[in-house]
Design a protein around this motif. Structure first.
Motif, PDB file in Angstrom:
ATOM      1  N   GLY A 144       0.813  -1.204   0.000  1.00 16.53           N
ATOM      2  CA  GLY A 144       0.000   0.000   0.000  1.00 16.53           C
ATOM      3  C   GLY A 144       0.849   1.257   0.000  1.00 16.53           C
ATOM      4  O   GLY A 144       0.520   2.246  -0.677  1.00 16.53           O
ATOM      5  N   ALA A 147       2.019   2.021  -3.415  1.00 17.75           N
ATOM      6  CA  ALA A 147       0.992   2.643  -4.260  1.00 17.75           C
ATOM      7  C   ALA A 147       1.016   4.157  -4.111  1.00 17.75           C
ATOM      8  O   ALA A 147       0.974   4.895  -5.097  1.00 17.75           O
ATOM      9  CB  ALA A 147      -0.383   2.096  -3.900  1.00 17.75           C
ATOM     10  N   GLY A 148       1.078   4.632  -2.873  1.00 18.43           N
ATOM     11  CA  GLY A 148       1.084   6.074  -2.653  1.00 18.43           C
ATOM     12  C   GLY A 148       2.408   6.716  -3.018  1.00 18.43           C
ATOM     13  O   GLY A 148       2.452   7.769  -3.668  1.00 18.43           O
ATOM     14  N   ARG A 274     -12.111   2.570  -2.601  1.00 20.20           N
ATOM     15  CA  ARG A 274     -10.871   2.756  -3.362  1.00 20.20           C
ATOM     16  C   ARG A 274     -11.147   3.544  -4.644  1.00 20.20           C
ATOM     17  O   ARG A 274     -10.388   4.437  -5.019  1.00 20.20           O
ATOM     18  CB  ARG A 274     -10.264   1.401  -3.690  1.00 20.20           C
ATOM     19  N   TYR A 277     -11.713   7.144  -3.602  1.00 20.06           N
ATOM     20  CA  TYR A 277     -10.487   7.731  -3.055  1.00 20.06           C
ATOM     21  C   TYR A 277      -9.498   8.057  -4.168  1.00 20.06           C
ATOM     22  O   TYR A 277      -8.900   9.139  -4.196  1.00 20.06           O
ATOM     23  CB  TYR A 277      -9.868   6.755  -2.054  1.00 20.06           C
ATOM     24  N   LEU A 278      -9.335   7.128  -5.116  1.00 20.08           N
ATOM     25  CA  LEU A 278      -8.387   7.359  -6.206  1.00 20.08           C
ATOM     26  C   LEU A 278      -8.882   8.439  -7.158  1.00 20.08           C
ATOM     27  O   LEU A 278      -8.078   9.160  -7.759  1.00 20.08           O
ATOM     28  CB  LEU A 278      -8.130   6.060  -6.961  1.00 20.08           C
ATOM     29  N   ASN A 314       3.866  10.125   3.944  1.00 20.40           N
ATOM     30  CA  ASN A 314       3.186   8.925   3.463  1.00 20.40           C
ATOM     31  C   ASN A 314       3.990   7.680   3.826  1.00 20.40           C
ATOM     32  O   ASN A 314       3.458   6.711   4.390  1.00 20.40           O
ATOM     33  CB  ASN A 314       3.018   9.032   1.939  1.00 20.40           C
ATOM     34  N   THR A 341      -7.137  12.766   4.946  1.00 14.87           N
ATOM     35  CA  THR A 341      -6.961  13.157   3.541  1.00 14.87           C
ATOM     36  C   THR A 341      -7.971  14.232   3.157  1.00 14.87           C
ATOM     37  O   THR A 341      -7.643  15.206   2.466  1.00 14.87           O
ATOM     38  CB  THR A 341      -7.129  11.942   2.612  1.00 14.87           C
ATOM     39  N   GLN A 372      -3.031   9.150   3.161  1.00 15.84           N
ATOM     40  CA  GLN A 372      -2.733   8.090   2.197  1.00 15.84           C
ATOM     41  C   GLN A 372      -2.020   6.924   2.864  1.00 15.84           C
ATOM     42  O   GLN A 372      -2.310   5.763   2.582  1.00 15.84           O
ATOM     43  CB  GLN A 372      -1.854   8.635   1.065  1.00 15.84           C
ATOM     44  N   PHE A 376      -4.302   3.563   2.130  1.00 19.08           N
ATOM     45  CA  PHE A 376      -3.996   2.654   1.032  1.00 19.08           C
ATOM     46  C   PHE A 376      -3.808   1.212   1.497  1.00 19.08           C
ATOM     47  O   PHE A 376      -4.337   0.272   0.897  1.00 19.08           O
ATOM     48  CB  PHE A 376      -2.746   3.117   0.274  1.00 19.08           C
ATOM     49  N   THR A 380      -6.280  -1.968   0.497  1.00 15.13           N
ATOM     50  CA  THR A 380      -5.747  -3.166  -0.161  1.00 15.13           C
ATOM     51  C   THR A 380      -6.068  -4.412   0.634  1.00 15.13           C
ATOM     52  O   THR A 380      -6.526  -5.425   0.088  1.00 15.13           O
ATOM     53  CB  THR A 380      -4.223  -3.039  -0.347  1.00 15.13           C
ATOM     54  N   HIS A 403      -8.970   0.617  -8.625  1.00 10.57           N
ATOM     55  CA  HIS A 403      -7.923   1.636  -8.473  1.00 10.57           C
ATOM     56  C   HIS A 403      -7.783   2.443  -9.769  1.00 10.57           C
ATOM     57  O   HIS A 403      -7.850   3.677  -9.764  1.00 10.57           O
ATOM     58  CB  HIS A 403      -6.605   0.922  -8.140  1.00 10.57           C
TER      59      HIS A 403
END
Length: 482
Positions: A144, A147-148, A274, A277-278, A314, A341, A372, A376, A380, A403
């Motif tokens: 995760g 990802a960020g 997700r 959020y994305l 992050n 966030t 994040q 994240f 996940t 995502h």
């Protein structure tokens, strides 16, 4: 049927290969942003053509993820993982030498095919090599965090290479990384079992074309408006195709998106949250980059470095997530992450032409980075937890699909919102567009918070209560009914 996950023989090497490969494909989701002005000038692209440099990648990536996940189930996840890395690396080379705009866009689409194979395979390999418990919690937290960090660090890398060398260098750098991972994967990654079955090609086509039509229609509103016949036709076609996709999946013997995954409230909540959020995060990256360069006067390198407050926080928060979730429900960490966030996004949306970088951008970024880091990993984990071994590839594919589709649709929605800003002085116009886009992104985050509170939190608490019951009833009961 696949064997149950067993402890990895060389967990550090396996995790390093998985995370490095995943990081590479995520890097290219954002490496292009800070290089867009120089790319546009070099290839003489129009504004709409420039948008397709990003959208060609994310559309193909998101649309083919489910088919890529199914390929891993049928052919073996390591085998398709290596193949995807080869496709991605070759496409990166072709983009780097692209002589025209459309050849670069075509290369980005091919790159999306490779990413659609690598992303679900990487998560499936992680699931197969790290059993549920502390080891998987730590591995998923790092996944995760990747990802960020991949998204935000891509802005730094893209800006630095565009400033010092060329926008093309951001794609050339993938070639040696991809070649190294292709060489190391067969040595360290054990192959997973192979399920019997066939590919759900019709399902993949309707999903890809449906999402593509929706995104095209939303982006078209920026120029033609919602009343345009082209917009209406595209949106209508997208809805029809996605309804057809659901009907196909209901009847398919071996669907690429098993609808039984949505019987779990935690899975469903994680996918939808997700997605939302994305959608907000892509607006943050896309419009903040322009604000830094066009309003605050940063060059591409400075704009990339301007995201470091978010990247550093992050990473620090994501590393602490395994420790945190041992002391509180994962759903509580998720809710806190989305809420933090949201606070950062609202703060950043107020930035204007008179704002300073430190108070108007950097401090809100600290909140966004912390959010994040919390969100994240939890999103996940909730997307794959409790999925049976036979659905491991499909579950990871759905996580990555929501995502990428959230990214595509979120960018389209926020670009359409920004297009409503009336013309004015250049810097004031860019600042007002960012305000409109990030305000829309804040609404998406608020919806994500509501989804997590209504679907994930109650189901997670039910599972935790049942685990503590003296009769030892199985978690799966709560997972499907909670």
């Amino acid at each position: 049927m696949k064997p149950a996950p067993t402890a990895a023989a060389r967990p550090a090497a396996i995790l390093a290969i998985i995370l490095a490969s995943y990081f590479m494909i995520l890097l290219d989701n954002s490496v292009i942003f800070t290089a867009l002005p120089s790319l546009q000038a070099d290839l003489k692209l129009t504004t709409s053509g420039l948008s397709w440099v990003q959208d060609a990648y994310t559309l193909v990536f998101g649309g083919l993820l489910l088919l890529g996940a199914r390929a891993g189930d049928l052919l073996g996840h390591r085998r398709v993982f290596v193949f995807g890395l080869v496709v991605f690396s070759v496409a990166s080379l072709l983009i780097g030498v692209a002589p025209t705009g459309w050849s670069a866009i075509t290369g980005r689409a091919v790159q999306g095919i490779g990413a659609a194979i690598v992303a679900p395979a990487s998560l499936s390999l992680l699931t197969a090599n790290f059993p549920e418990g502390r080891e998987r919690t730590k591995a998923v937290a790092l996944y995760g965090a990747t990802a960020g960090i991949g998204a935000s660090l891509g802005l730094v890398v893209g800006g630095a290479l565009a400033h010092w060398i060329s926008w093309r260098a951001g794609f050339f750098v993938n070639v040696p990384i991809g070649a190294l991972m292709v060489a190391l994967a067969p040595r360290f990654l054990p192959e997973t079992g192979r399920a019997r079955g066939r590919f759900d090609v019709l399902g993949a086509l309707t999903a890809t074309l449906g999402v593509g039509a929706l995104v095209f229609g939303i982006i078209n509103t920026a120029d033609a408006g919602w009343a345009s016949p082209v917009t209406a036709a595209a949106e209508g076609a997208g809805v029809v195709l996605l309804v057809a996709f659901v009907l196909i999946e209901r009847r398919a013997a071996q669907p690429i998106m098993p609808l039984r995954l949505f019987a779990s409230r935690r899975h469903t909540g994680a996918y939808v949250a997700r997605f939302l959020y994305l959608g907000a995060m892509i607006a943050f990256f896309f419009f903040t980059t322009q604000f830094l360069q066009d309003v605050l006067g940063f060059d591409p390198l400075q704009a990339g470095l301007g995201f470091l407050p978010m990247t550093a926080v992050n990473f620090a928060v994501a590393i602490g997530v395994p420790w945190l979730v041992r002391r509180m429900p994962s759903s509580a960490a998720l809710l806190a992450g989305i809420l933090i966030t949201l606070a950062g996004m609202i703060w950043l949306s107020r930035a204007g032409v008179d704002s300073s970088y430190w108070t108007g951008v950097a401090l809100p970024m600290v909140l966004i980075g912390a959010g994040q880091g919390l969100a994240f990993a939890s999103l996940t984990s909730f997307g794959i937890i409790g999925a049976p071994a036979v659905d491991a590839g499909a579950a990871s594919g759905v996580v990555n699909t929501f995502h990428q589709v959230g990214t595509c649709l979120g960018l389209g929605i926020t670009v359409a919102a920004a297009a409503t800003v009336p013309p004015g002085p250049a810097t004031a116009h860019v600042a007002a567009q960012m305000t409109a886009a990030l305000t829309t992104g804040s609404i998406l985050l608020l919806l994500a918070l509501a989804v997590a509170a209504v679907l994930i939190l109650p189901a997670d608490l039910t599972v935790r209560r049942n685990r503590a019951l003296p009769d030892g009833r199985p978690t799966a009961l709560a997972e499907t009914t909670g």
